[in-house]
Structure formats: structure tokens, C-alpha cells
Design a protein around this motif. Structure first.
Motif, PDB file in Angstrom:
ATOM      1  N   PRO A  28     -11.846  13.729  -5.891  1.00 47.53           N
ATOM      2  CA  PRO A  28     -12.089  12.272  -5.922  1.00 47.53           C
ATOM      3  C   PRO A  28     -12.930  11.838  -7.117  1.00 47.53           C
ATOM      4  CG  PRO A  28     -12.330  13.091  -3.683  1.00 47.53           C
ATOM      5  CD  PRO A  28     -12.162  14.309  -4.571  1.00 47.53           C
ATOM      6  N   ASP A  29     -13.921  12.674  -7.520  1.00 48.37           N
ATOM      7  CA  ASP A  29     -14.754  12.292  -8.657  1.00 48.37           C
ATOM      8  C   ASP A  29     -13.958  12.288  -9.948  1.00 48.37           C
ATOM      9  OD1 ASP A  29     -17.491  11.736  -9.756  1.00 48.37           O
ATOM     10  OD2 ASP A  29     -17.058  13.606 -10.833  1.00 48.37           O
ATOM     11  N   ASP A  30     -13.124  13.313 -10.146  1.00 45.35           N
ATOM     12  CA  ASP A  30     -12.284  13.347 -11.345  1.00 45.35           C
ATOM     13  C   ASP A  30     -11.272  12.205 -11.348  1.00 45.35           C
ATOM     14  OD1 ASP A  30     -13.520  15.534 -12.477  1.00 45.35           O
ATOM     15  OD2 ASP A  30     -12.179  16.991 -11.536  1.00 45.35           O
ATOM     16  N   ALA A  31     -10.739  11.883 -10.151  1.00 43.30           N
ATOM     17  CA  ALA A  31      -9.736  10.820 -10.073  1.00 43.30           C
ATOM     18  C   ALA A  31     -10.335   9.469 -10.446  1.00 43.30           C
ATOM     19  CB  ALA A  31      -9.141  10.761  -8.669  1.00 43.30           C
ATOM     20  N   GLN A  32     -11.616   9.240 -10.117  1.00 47.92           N
ATOM     21  CA  GLN A  32     -12.256   7.975 -10.442  1.00 47.92           C
ATOM     22  C   GLN A  32     -12.411   7.761 -11.939  1.00 47.92           C
ATOM     23  OE1 GLN A  32     -13.130   5.387  -8.533  1.00 47.92           O
ATOM     24  NE2 GLN A  32     -12.264   6.391  -6.729  1.00 47.92           N
ATOM     25  N   HIS A  33     -12.480   8.841 -12.720  1.00 47.44           N
ATOM     26  CA  HIS A  33     -12.743   8.738 -14.157  1.00 47.44           C
ATOM     27  C   HIS A  33     -11.556   9.162 -15.014  1.00 47.44           C
ATOM     28  CE1 HIS A  33     -17.009   8.024 -13.376  1.00 47.44           C
ATOM     29  NE2 HIS A  33     -16.960   9.020 -12.487  1.00 47.44           N
ATOM     30  N   PRO A  68       0.810  -1.229   0.000  1.00 48.71           N
ATOM     31  CA  PRO A  68       0.000   0.000   0.000  1.00 48.71           C
ATOM     32  C   PRO A  68       0.833   1.265   0.000  1.00 48.71           C
ATOM     33  CG  PRO A  68      -0.936  -1.605   1.506  1.00 48.71           C
ATOM     34  CD  PRO A  68       0.384  -2.174   1.052  1.00 48.71           C
ATOM     35  N   ALA A  69       2.007   1.231   0.644  1.00 45.42           N
ATOM     36  CA  ALA A  69       2.840   2.436   0.686  1.00 45.42           C
ATOM     37  C   ALA A  69       3.641   2.628  -0.591  1.00 45.42           C
ATOM     38  CB  ALA A  69       3.784   2.364   1.898  1.00 45.42           C
ATOM     39  N   ALA A  70       4.186   1.520  -1.127  1.00 40.24           N
ATOM     40  CA  ALA A  70       5.061   1.636  -2.291  1.00 40.24           C
ATOM     41  C   ALA A  70       4.297   1.642  -3.602  1.00 40.24           C
ATOM     42  CB  ALA A  70       6.068   0.481  -2.286  1.00 40.24           C
ATOM     43  N   GLY A  71       3.048   1.134  -3.631  1.00 38.40           N
ATOM     44  CA  GLY A  71       2.283   1.091  -4.872  1.00 38.40           C
ATOM     45  C   GLY A  71       2.100  -0.325  -5.371  1.00 38.40           C
ATOM     46  N   GLY A  72       1.245  -0.438  -6.364  1.00 35.51           N
ATOM     47  CA  GLY A  72       0.979  -1.735  -6.971  1.00 35.51           C
ATOM     48  C   GLY A  72      -0.255  -2.423  -6.451  1.00 35.51           C
ATOM     49  N   VAL A  73      -0.735  -2.028  -5.278  1.00 30.89           N
ATOM     50  CA  VAL A  73      -1.961  -2.585  -4.706  1.00 30.89           C
ATOM     51  C   VAL A  73      -2.898  -1.438  -4.344  1.00 30.89           C
ATOM     52  CG1 VAL A  73      -0.819  -4.652  -3.829  1.00 30.89           C
ATOM     53  CG2 VAL A  73      -0.970  -2.633  -2.390  1.00 30.89           C
ATOM     54  N   ASP A  74      -4.164  -1.751  -4.131  1.00 29.13           N
ATOM     55  CA  ASP A  74      -5.160  -0.718  -3.857  1.00 29.13           C
ATOM     56  C   ASP A  74      -5.086  -0.237  -2.409  1.00 29.13           C
ATOM     57  OD1 ASP A  74      -6.184  -0.845  -6.455  1.00 29.13           O
ATOM     58  OD2 ASP A  74      -7.505  -2.528  -5.928  1.00 29.13           O
ATOM     59  N   ARG A  75      -5.489   1.010  -2.245  1.00 32.56           N
ATOM     60  CA  ARG A  75      -5.637   1.587  -0.919  1.00 32.56           C
ATOM     61  C   ARG A  75      -6.557   2.795  -1.045  1.00 32.56           C
ATOM     62  NH1 ARG A  75      -0.153   5.109   0.441  1.00 32.56           N
ATOM     63  NH2 ARG A  75      -0.629   6.841  -0.974  1.00 32.56           N
ATOM     64  N   PRO A  76      -7.103   3.324   0.046  1.00 33.67           N
ATOM     65  CA  PRO A  76      -7.971   4.513  -0.053  1.00 33.67           C
ATOM     66  C   PRO A  76      -7.239   5.696  -0.678  1.00 33.67           C
ATOM     67  CG  PRO A  76      -8.200   3.476   2.106  1.00 33.67           C
ATOM     68  CD  PRO A  76      -7.068   2.782   1.421  1.00 33.67           C
ATOM     69  N   GLY A  77      -7.919   6.351  -1.608  1.00 33.62           N
ATOM     70  CA  GLY A  77      -7.330   7.499  -2.287  1.00 33.62           C
ATOM     71  C   GLY A  77      -6.527   7.157  -3.520  1.00 33.62           C
ATOM     72  N   ARG A  78      -6.393   5.881  -3.830  1.00 32.19           N
ATOM     73  CA  ARG A  78      -5.637   5.456  -5.017  1.00 32.19           C
ATOM     74  C   ARG A  78      -6.609   4.896  -6.047  1.00 32.19           C
ATOM     75  NH1 ARG A  78      -0.858   1.743  -3.565  1.00 32.19           N
ATOM     76  NH2 ARG A  78       0.047   3.790  -3.101  1.00 32.19           N
ATOM     77  N   THR A  79      -6.454   5.291  -7.303  1.00 30.10           N
ATOM     78  CA  THR A  79      -7.321   4.820  -8.387  1.00 30.10           C
ATOM     79  C   THR A  79      -6.468   4.205  -9.480  1.00 30.10           C
ATOM     80  OG1 THR A  79      -7.275   7.004  -9.442  1.00 30.10           O
ATOM     81  CG2 THR A  79      -9.103   6.544  -7.930  1.00 30.10           C
ATOM     82  N   SER A  80      -7.087   3.267 -10.202  1.00 35.39           N
ATOM     83  CA  SER A  80      -6.394   2.604 -11.298  1.00 35.39           C
ATOM     84  C   SER A  80      -7.423   1.948 -12.190  1.00 35.39           C
ATOM     85  CB  SER A  80      -5.401   1.556 -10.773  1.00 35.39           C
ATOM     86  OG  SER A  80      -4.793   0.867 -11.853  1.00 35.39           O
ATOM     87  N   PRO A  90      -7.029  16.915  -3.556  1.00 36.93           N
ATOM     88  CA  PRO A  90      -7.047  18.345  -3.898  1.00 36.93           C
ATOM     89  C   PRO A  90      -5.941  19.118  -3.180  1.00 36.93           C
ATOM     90  CG  PRO A  90      -9.284  17.550  -3.496  1.00 36.93           C
ATOM     91  CD  PRO A  90      -8.349  16.438  -3.108  1.00 36.93           C
ATOM     92  N   GLU A  91      -5.324  19.994  -3.935  1.00 34.94           N
ATOM     93  CA  GLU A  91      -4.260  20.880  -3.452  1.00 34.94           C
ATOM     94  C   GLU A  91      -3.012  20.129  -2.999  1.00 34.94           C
ATOM     95  OE1 GLU A  91      -4.735  23.938  -4.075  1.00 34.94           O
ATOM     96  OE2 GLU A  91      -6.857  23.680  -4.531  1.00 34.94           O
ATOM     97  N   ALA A  92      -2.864  18.845  -3.404  1.00 35.10           N
ATOM     98  CA  ALA A  92      -1.679  18.086  -3.006  1.00 35.10           C
ATOM     99  C   ALA A  92      -0.975  17.478  -4.202  1.00 35.10           C
ATOM    100  CB  ALA A  92      -2.060  16.995  -2.014  1.00 35.10           C
ATOM    101  N   GLY A  93      -1.352  17.896  -5.411  1.00 32.75           N
ATOM    102  CA  GLY A  93      -0.692  17.387  -6.600  1.00 32.75           C
ATOM    103  C   GLY A  93      -1.124  15.983  -6.975  1.00 32.75           C
TER     104      GLY A  93
END
Length: 503
Positions: free
Chosen positions: A443-448, A406-418, A490-493
Motif C-alpha cells: 500500500p505504501d508503494d502504491a500511494q507513491h 467502483p467495479a469497472a474503474g474511473g472512480v475511487d475505491r479502497p485499494g485503488r490509487t491515482s 501484495p502477491e496479487a499483481g
């Protein structure tokens, strides 16, 4: 008239018929065996009586001298059901006999040589009057005389006849009982199968959301229901997937038509303007030509992107070859800098907290894949970061290797979309991250954001994209058995991360 084939009987009817026939045959077989044993035992009893009685020698002498023989009325020593017949020394049947003087008795030949009997070996012969049978045995007397001792088999025949009728009646009762009780038992036993049949019929009629009732999985019907439910789940999944794919294809075609209509309309409008106004000033004519070329270029890029998506979806997989991701990232940064000279883009290794490199610089980060496609992914990510963030935002490219988590990537976690499936935790993967310090995404834009033709809210970009860049990047990552993902708020890049399993 041609006889039509009879419709097949139901399973319940066949089971009841089979059970009835088997039960009746079992009863008849047991009764037949009992009847055979009983008749054999009764016959042995008669044979024992026959072999246990022999006429005395004096009786032979009295018969030979023509003396009067005693009858059961005068002498109760001889049982009344016995019949004894004598053959003289010449082998002729004599009129003298012992026993009741009625018409009953065995049918005997007039000559002794026609008897075909052996001493002490009882045999069965027909009665003289044609009703019933007798058990007879021969005995040898003095001077070549012979005696035939006989007993009727009326008792044996009567007992076996009664038992035969009893067996037949019992068979009929058993058959009727099995037919009635078996029908109820089979109906009760097949009730789970009947429920499966009713549910299957409703599903056939169109109610695809039903499930077969769960029963004991240790039984055949339970295993059948489990298999049917699994098949129905797969069928529903396939139908939903087909419906979703069809809906996505329709939306894709509508979006593609809409995107192509805008530049085509502009080209057609300016071309008609040039055609209808041949005296147009040179400055306006030059401007019209420039706008036609710009729209044609936009349409060409859109068609190229659509073709690439189609190719990724239906063409064979990428040509695998070792790819140096550090060199690939550096080349992509150089190409992006030409289009965005005002931007400062840095290249650095992954550090502690997002990788397992412990802050050490990596000379070579190698993955297996198609170098051209992977370069296009990195270029699309860099171009998006430069086009959709303010000029003051920084863009950092990081390259390294990680163990998926979850920290390094490759698996799902809250706030991560793929748009691609997660990798197995702990998988060794090569990573290219493109991070910016822009306003980020909701979050809505990130989902799509990985959907085709999707555009987030305007961020002041000079030239809106086609909405296909990130969809292409996700498709290329999936074709490489990797993963394209986004961490943002938002506001965190935004941090776009390409992970490629290290084989």
C-alpha cells in the motif's frame, strides 16, 4: 502653514452624526408644522372675533355729531381688548375711538385712502409702540365714514413664542439623547462588523488560519463574513498549493540533479581514465567506451523524460484525433516484445465484471486523443510490467469500453490509487488495462507509484528505471481529461488502467 486634511471619521461616528441630524431635523420639522398650524388656528380665532363685531349705525352718527363715546369703564358691552378707530367722511382719522385710552394700538395712517384694506379681510399691522402686532379689519359706515376694528395678537405671539422655545429645547434634548443612545445602539449593532474587523486585522498580521465569526447570513454583515471566509479559504488553498508546488519543484530539481549526477559522474570518470592512461589495453578501452555510451544513453533518456513532463505541464493540449485503441495496444505489444522477447503478452477484450461488453469481442474501440502520447503510455505500462515482474509472470492487455463505477474503474475505491481526479460515475469511457500476475505492490508503494523519481522496492529488474514513466503516463491521461489508476495488493499483481472519456 498649510492646513493638513482632516482624517475621515469612523463609520460609527458618521452613523451617529447622521442619526442625530435626521432625528433633530424630524423633530424641528414636526414642531415647525405644529407651530404654523397653531398660529394659523389662533389667528383664525382672532379673525372670527373681528368679523363678528361691527359698530352700530347710531355710533357713527354720534361720532359725526361730536357726542361723547362710551368707554369700557362705563359700558361693559365692548370687550376691553378691542380698539375701534374712525375716519370721517373726508377720509381723516378722527380722535374719537372706542377702547382703553392707552398708548397701545395698531399703527394706522392718517388718511383712509392709505389704509389699503378691504372690508371683511383682516390683515396684520405693527403696533403703535413698536412691540407686537395687531389684527385689523375695516367697516364702512354712513356718509362715507369708515371704522377700523383691531384686536391685539399678544396671545397668539405669546403662545407661538412659548412653543418655539419648547421646540428648540426639545430639539436640543432629542439631539443629545440620539447622540448618546444612538452611539450605544450603533456600537451594539456594529459589534459583528467590529469582530470581522478584528479578525481581518489578525489575518493581516499573519494568522492565516483564522476565520471570520459566522453570523446571520440574512444580514449584510453575515453575507460579508461568508464572502470573506470563502475568500480566505481560497487564499489558504492557493497558498498551500503554491507552497506544495514550490516544495515539489525543489524536490523535483533535487531528484533531477541527483539522477543526472550519477551518469555524468560515470562519464567523467571513464573519460578521465581514458585520458590519463593512453596505454590502456584495447579490451579495457572498449569496455570504458561502452560504459560511457551506456551512461550517456541513460542521461539522454532521462533528459527526454524531463522535457516531456515539462511539455505536458506547460504546452497546449494534445492534438485530438480518432485513435483505434486496439491497434494502438497491438503495436505497443509488438514494440515491447522486441525488448523482452522472452515474455508472452496477450491482448483480449474486457469481459463481464470489469466492462459492459458481456464477453463479446470488440472490433474497434475508439477514443479521441494524441495517438503518439497514448502509445507512449501503453508502452511505458508494458515496459514496467515486463521489467519489474519475474519472467514467469503473465502480462495481459485488455481493451474495451465501460461505464465508470467502483467495479469497472474511473472512480475511487479502497485499494485503488491515482494521481488524477476521479471521473463522474456512469461516464462512458474507453479503457486499456495492463495487468500482470507479479508480486504486486505494498500500500505504501502504491500511494507513491505515480510520483516523479519514485522507485518501489527492488523486484529483480535488470535495469532500474528513472522513476518518471508512470508520472508521464498520469500527466498524459490528465491532459486527455482521462484518468490513470492502479489496482493492486501484495502477491496479487498490478492492474494499471487508462480511461479516456468517450466524447
Amino acid at each position: 502653514m498649510r492646513n493638513l486634511p482632516r482624517p475621515p471619521r469612523s463609520l460609527r461616528t458618521r452613523l451617529v452624526l447622521i442619526a442625530t441630524v435626521l432625528a433633530t431635523c424630524a423633530v424641528l420639522l414636526c414642531q415647525t408644522a405644529g407651530l404654523t398650524v397653531l398660529r394659523s388656528w389662533l389667528t383664525d380665532q382672532v379673525d372670527g372675533r373681528l368679523t363678528g363685531f361691527r359698530p352700530p349705525t347710531r355710533l357713527y352718527e354720534d361720532i359725526a355729531e361730536g357726542r361723547r363715546l362710551p368707554t369700557p369703564k362705563d359700558d361693559g358691552a365692548l370687550p376691553s381688548d378691542y380698539r375701534v378707530y374712525f375716519y370721517d367722511s373726508g377720509g381723516r382719522l378722527m380722535d374719537a375711538s372706542l377702547g382703553l385710552t392707552d398708548d397701545r394700538g395698531p399703527r394706522l395712517p392718517t388718511r383712509a385712502d392709505e389704509l389699503a384694506l378691504r372690508n371683511d379681510e383682516p390683515v396684520t399691522v405693527e403696533a403703535r409702540d413698536g412691540t407686537g402686532s395687531w389684527r385689523v379689519v375695516t367697516d364702512s359706515g354712513p356718509d362715507g365714514m369708515r371704522a377700523v376694528i383691531s384686536l391685539p395678537l399678544d396671545t397668539v405671539d405669546g403662545a407661538t413664542t412659548k412653543l418655539l422655545w419648547f421646540s428648540a429645547s426639545l430639539g436640543v434634548v432629542v439631539a443629545a439623547g440620539v447622540a448618546v443612545l444612538g452611539n450605544a445602539a450603533v456600537r451594539l449593532g456594529l459589534r459583528p462588523l467590529s469582530r470581522v474587523e478584528a479578525t481581518a486585522q489578525k489575518i493581516t498580521d499573519g494568522d492565516l488560519e483564522l476565520r471570520v465569526p459566522d453570523t446571520d447570513p440574512t444580514t449584510e454583515v453575515g453575507r460579508l463574513g461568508k464572502a470573506l471566509n470563502t475568500m480566505l479559504d481560497r487564499l489558504r488553498t492557493a497558498l498551500h498549493r503554491t507552497a506544495a508546488s514550490e516544495q515539489q519543484m525543489r524536490r523535483f530539481m533535487a531528484d533531477a540533479g541527483h539522477e543526472l549526477r550519477t551518469p555524468l559522474t560515470a562519464i567523467q570518470g571513464f573519460a578521465e581514465l581514458l585520458h590519463d592512461d593512453p596505454r590502456m589495453p584495447a579490451e579495457r578501452r572498449t569496455e570504458a567506451h561502452a560504459l560511457i555510451a551506456a551512461n550517456a544513453n541513460c542521461m539522454s533518456r532521462l533528459v527526454d523524460d524531463l522535457f516531456l513532463l515539462a511539455k505536458l505541464g506547460y504546452a497546449p493540449g494534445p492534438h485530438p484525433e480518432p485513435v483505434d485503441l486496439l491497434s494502438l495496444a497491438a503495436d505497443s505489444i509488438t514494440s515491447t516484445a522486441v525488448r523482452h522477447p522472452e515474455r508472452t503478452i496477450t491482448l483480449e477484450p474486457l469481459r463481464t465484471g470489469s466492462a459492459d461488453t458481456s464477453g463479446q469481442e470488440l472490433d474497434v474501440v475508439e477514443a479521441v486523443g494524441d495517438a503518439h502520447q497514448l502509445a507512449q503510455v501503453v508502452f511505458n505500462l508494458l515496459d514496467n510490467a515486463c521489467s519489474h515482474t519475474p519472467a514467469s509472470a503473465r502480462v495481459n492487455v485488455r481493451v474495451g469500453t465501460v461505464r465508470t463505477s467502483p467495479a469497472a474503474g474511473g472512480v475511487d475505491r479502497p485499494g485503488r490509487t491515482s494521481a488524477t481526479p476521479a471521473l463522474l460515475p456512469g461516464t462512458a469511457a474507453a479503457v486499456i488495462e495492463v495487468a500482470d500476475t507479479g508480486p504486486g505492490l505494498t500500500p505504501d508503494d502504491a500511494q507513491h507509484v505515480f510520483d516523479r523519481f519514485y522507485r518501489a522496492a527492488p523486484t529483480g529488474a535488470d535495469e532500474p528505471g528513472s522513476g518518471l514513466g508512470l508520472a508521464i503516463a498520469a500527466a498524459i491521461a490528465e491532459a486527455h481529461q482521462g484518468r490513470m489508476e492502479l489496482d493492486t495488493r501484495p502477491e496479487a499483481g498490478c492492474t494499471f488502467r487508462l480511461l479516456l472519456p468517450v466524447h
